[in-house]
Write a protein that holds these residues in place. Sequence first.
Motif, PDB file in Angstrom:
ATOM      1  N   ALA A  35     -22.438  26.046  31.512  1.00 16.86           N
ATOM      2  CA  ALA A  35     -21.346  26.511  32.278  1.00 16.86           C
ATOM      3  C   ALA A  35     -20.057  25.569  31.436  1.00 16.86           C
ATOM      4  N   ASN A  36     -20.204  24.343  31.268  1.00 17.45           N
ATOM      5  CA  ASN A  36     -19.284  23.530  30.858  1.00 17.45           C
ATOM      6  C   ASN A  36     -19.046  24.030  29.258  1.00 17.45           C
ATOM      7  N   GLU A  38     -19.780  26.682  27.860  1.00 23.53           N
ATOM      8  CA  GLU A  38     -19.104  28.020  27.745  1.00 23.53           C
ATOM      9  C   GLU A  38     -17.855  28.045  27.902  1.00 23.53           C
ATOM     10  N   GLY A  39     -17.296  27.108  28.779  1.00 24.43           N
ATOM     11  CA  GLY A  39     -15.926  27.077  28.984  1.00 24.43           C
ATOM     12  C   GLY A  39     -15.135  26.230  27.608  1.00 24.43           C
ATOM     13  N   HIS A  42     -14.611  29.099  25.326  1.00 25.39           N
ATOM     14  CA  HIS A  42     -13.512  29.964  25.607  1.00 25.39           C
ATOM     15  C   HIS A  42     -12.052  29.201  25.287  1.00 25.39           C
ATOM     16  N   HIS A  54     -15.235  28.698  34.086  1.00 25.06           N
ATOM     17  CA  HIS A  54     -16.506  28.054  33.594  1.00 25.06           C
ATOM     18  C   HIS A  54     -16.581  26.542  33.917  1.00 25.06           C
ATOM     19  N   LYS A  57     -17.228  26.194  37.617  1.00 22.42           N
ATOM     20  CA  LYS A  57     -18.839  26.619  37.778  1.00 22.42           C
ATOM     21  C   LYS A  57     -19.651  25.432  37.533  1.00 22.42           C
TER      22      LYS A  57
END
Length: 114
Positions: A35-36, A38-39, A42, A54, A57
Motif C-alpha cells: 500500500a505504501n 502504491e502511494g 501516485h 494508500h 492503508k
Amino acid sequence: AATESAPAGEAKQEMPTAGGDASMMAPASSPGREANDEGVNHAQQGHWDVAEGHFRKALEADPKLAEAQFNLGLALDKLGKHEDATAAFKKAVELAPDNSKIKDSPILKKHTGM
C-alpha cells in the motif's frame, strides 16, 4: 536471484517529488509495503489525494511503518492540511528517531520546528 527482495536493512529507494522532498519506499518486511509503495507511485504523479489513502492503508497494516507516516505527512502538506501534516511528521520521527532521511527532511523541519 533477481527475483529476491532486498534485505530489510538495505538502503531504501528514494523517489523524487516536487518540492525536493522524496516519498520513501517501505522495507520489504513490512505488511504495509504494498500500500505504501502504491502511494509513492501516485505521489510521483501528483495524485496526492489518492496517495494519502494508500499511505493510511499502509499504516493500518503496519502502524509502526515510519516511511508511510512520513509519506502521509508529505501528502497532507501537498493537500494543504498543514496541522495534520505536522502531526504525521512528528509521529514519523517518534517511530524512527534514528532515520536521518526522515528527521533531516527540510519539509519535516519546517512543520515541526526541529
